[in-house]
Design a protein around this motif. Structure first.
Motif, short mmCIF file in Angstrom:
data_model
loop_
_atom_site.label_atom_id
_atom_site.label_comp_id
_atom_site.label_asym_id
_atom_site.label_seq_id
_atom_site.Cartn_x
_atom_site.Cartn_y
_atom_site.Cartn_z
N LEU A 33 56.32 13.99 -6.65
CA LEU A 33 56.26 13.40 -7.99
C LEU A 33 57.09 12.13 -8.07
CD1 LEU A 33 56.37 16.63 -10.19
CD2 LEU A 33 54.41 15.13 -9.75
N TRP A 34 58.28 12.11 -7.44
CA TRP A 34 59.08 10.88 -7.41
C TRP A 34 58.33 9.77 -6.69
CZ3 TRP A 34 62.38 10.20 -10.91
CH2 TRP A 34 63.26 11.20 -11.33
N ARG A 35 57.69 10.14 -5.59
CA ARG A 35 56.92 9.15 -4.83
C ARG A 35 55.74 8.61 -5.64
NH1 ARG A 35 56.67 10.13 1.56
NH2 ARG A 35 58.90 10.33 1.88
N ALA A 36 55.08 9.50 -6.36
CA ALA A 36 53.95 9.07 -7.19
C ALA A 36 54.43 8.11 -8.28
CB ALA A 36 53.27 10.29 -7.81
N LEU A 37 55.56 8.43 -8.92
CA LEU A 37 56.10 7.53 -9.94
C LEU A 37 56.49 6.19 -9.33
CD1 LEU A 37 57.04 6.96 -12.82
CD2 LEU A 37 59.23 8.05 -12.24
N ALA A 38 57.08 6.23 -8.14
CA ALA A 38 57.47 4.99 -7.46
C ALA A 38 56.24 4.14 -7.15
CB ALA A 38 58.25 5.30 -6.18
N LEU A 39 55.19 4.76 -6.63
CA LEU A 39 53.97 4.02 -6.29
C LEU A 39 53.28 3.47 -7.53
CD1 LEU A 39 52.30 6.02 -3.38
CD2 LEU A 39 53.31 3.73 -3.32
N LEU A 40 53.19 4.29 -8.58
CA LEU A 40 52.57 3.83 -9.82
C LEU A 40 53.34 2.65 -10.40
CD1 LEU A 40 50.50 4.17 -12.12
CD2 LEU A 40 52.12 5.78 -13.17
N SER A 41 54.66 2.76 -10.42
CA SER A 41 55.49 1.68 -10.95
C SER A 41 55.36 0.42 -10.10
CB SER A 41 56.96 2.11 -11.01
OG SER A 41 57.10 3.25 -11.81
N LEU A 42 55.36 0.59 -8.80
CA LEU A 42 55.19 -0.55 -7.90
C LEU A 42 53.83 -1.22 -8.13
CD1 LEU A 42 56.27 -2.28 -5.59
CD2 LEU A 42 55.33 -0.59 -4.00
N ALA A 43 52.78 -0.41 -8.26
CA ALA A 43 51.44 -0.97 -8.50
C ALA A 43 51.41 -1.73 -9.82
CB ALA A 43 50.40 0.15 -8.51
N LEU A 44 51.99 -1.17 -10.88
CA LEU A 44 52.01 -1.87 -12.17
C LEU A 44 52.83 -3.16 -12.09
CD1 LEU A 44 52.36 1.16 -14.61
CD2 LEU A 44 50.37 -0.33 -14.31
N GLY A 45 53.93 -3.11 -11.34
CA GLY A 45 54.73 -4.32 -11.15
C GLY A 45 53.96 -5.40 -10.42
N LEU A 46 53.22 -5.01 -9.41
CA LEU A 46 52.43 -5.99 -8.66
C LEU A 46 51.29 -6.55 -9.50
CD1 LEU A 46 52.38 -4.29 -5.15
CD2 LEU A 46 53.80 -6.21 -5.92
N ILE A 47 50.68 -5.71 -10.33
CA ILE A 47 49.64 -6.19 -11.25
C ILE A 47 50.26 -7.17 -12.25
CG2 ILE A 47 48.10 -5.49 -13.13
CD1 ILE A 47 47.63 -2.88 -11.51
N GLY A 48 51.51 -6.88 -12.64
CA GLY A 48 52.22 -7.75 -13.57
C GLY A 48 52.45 -9.16 -13.04
N ILE A 49 52.44 -9.31 -11.73
CA ILE A 49 52.57 -10.65 -11.14
C ILE A 49 51.36 -11.50 -11.54
CG2 ILE A 49 52.58 -11.93 -8.96
CD1 ILE A 49 54.13 -9.57 -7.75
N LEU A 50 50.20 -10.86 -11.60
CA LEU A 50 48.96 -11.58 -11.90
C LEU A 50 48.66 -11.66 -13.40
CD1 LEU A 50 46.79 -9.95 -9.10
CD2 LEU A 50 47.96 -12.15 -9.03
N LEU A 51 49.10 -10.67 -14.15
CA LEU A 51 48.83 -10.63 -15.59
C LEU A 51 50.10 -10.92 -16.37
CD1 LEU A 51 46.67 -7.38 -15.81
CD2 LEU A 51 45.86 -9.74 -15.81
N PRO A 52 50.15 -12.04 -17.06
CA PRO A 52 51.38 -12.42 -17.76
C PRO A 52 51.76 -11.47 -18.89
CG PRO A 52 49.63 -13.98 -18.23
CD PRO A 52 49.11 -13.05 -17.19
N VAL A 53 50.83 -10.66 -19.39
CA VAL A 53 51.16 -9.76 -20.49
C VAL A 53 51.82 -8.46 -20.00
CG1 VAL A 53 49.37 -10.64 -22.01
CG2 VAL A 53 48.85 -8.73 -20.48
N LEU A 54 51.83 -8.24 -18.70
CA LEU A 54 52.42 -7.03 -18.14
C LEU A 54 53.70 -7.41 -17.41
CD1 LEU A 54 51.79 -3.97 -17.76
CD2 LEU A 54 50.77 -4.58 -15.58
#
Length: 120
Positions: free
Chosen positions: A7-28
């Motif tokens: 579960l910790w790993r899943a949260l880490a991966l989800l957060s990392l994915a959202l952070g990387l998407i945030g690089i491309l989307l200025p609203v995130l």
């Protein structure tokens, strides 16, 4: 590997994915998700935490936050600008007046808190 670790790993991966998407989307936002990813990885995926802490671009910011609660000035300006633009956009929506007042008020509180953080 335990369920808790997964579960910790899943949260880490989800957060990392959202952070990387945030690089491309200025609203995130990017940095809060990377901070969350590093924190979650520290609970269940030490190798990912180490990778994030040693990353050439993100590592210094994550370490500065952990050590001093510091936020770069550029990040403060970008976050404040995005919150101001979001607040302005809310005025153009058909949302209830309470939301049109409450959400910008919450963003103002966050901006004040953010500008009170030390800078790195």
């Amino acid at each position: 590997m335990t369920l808790r670790s997964l579960l910790w790993r899943a949260l880490a991966l989800l957060s990392l994915a959202l952070g990387l998407i945030g690089i491309l989307l200025p609203v995130l936002p990017t940095v809060p998700f990377l901070l969350l990813a590093a924190w979650a990885a520290g609970k269940g995926w030490p190798a990912l935490e180490t990778w994030l802490l040693n990353h050439a671009h993100f590592g210094p910011h994550i370490r500065a936050w952990r050590e001093h609660g510091a936020v770069p000035r550029r990040a403060k300006w970008l976050a404040s600008l995005m919150m101001a633009l979001s607040a302005a956009a809310l005025t153009l929506t058909p949302l209830h007046l309470a939301l049109k007042i409450g959400v910008p008020t919450l963003m103002l509180v966050v901006a004040i808190w953010l500008w009170r953080r030390p800078e790195n």
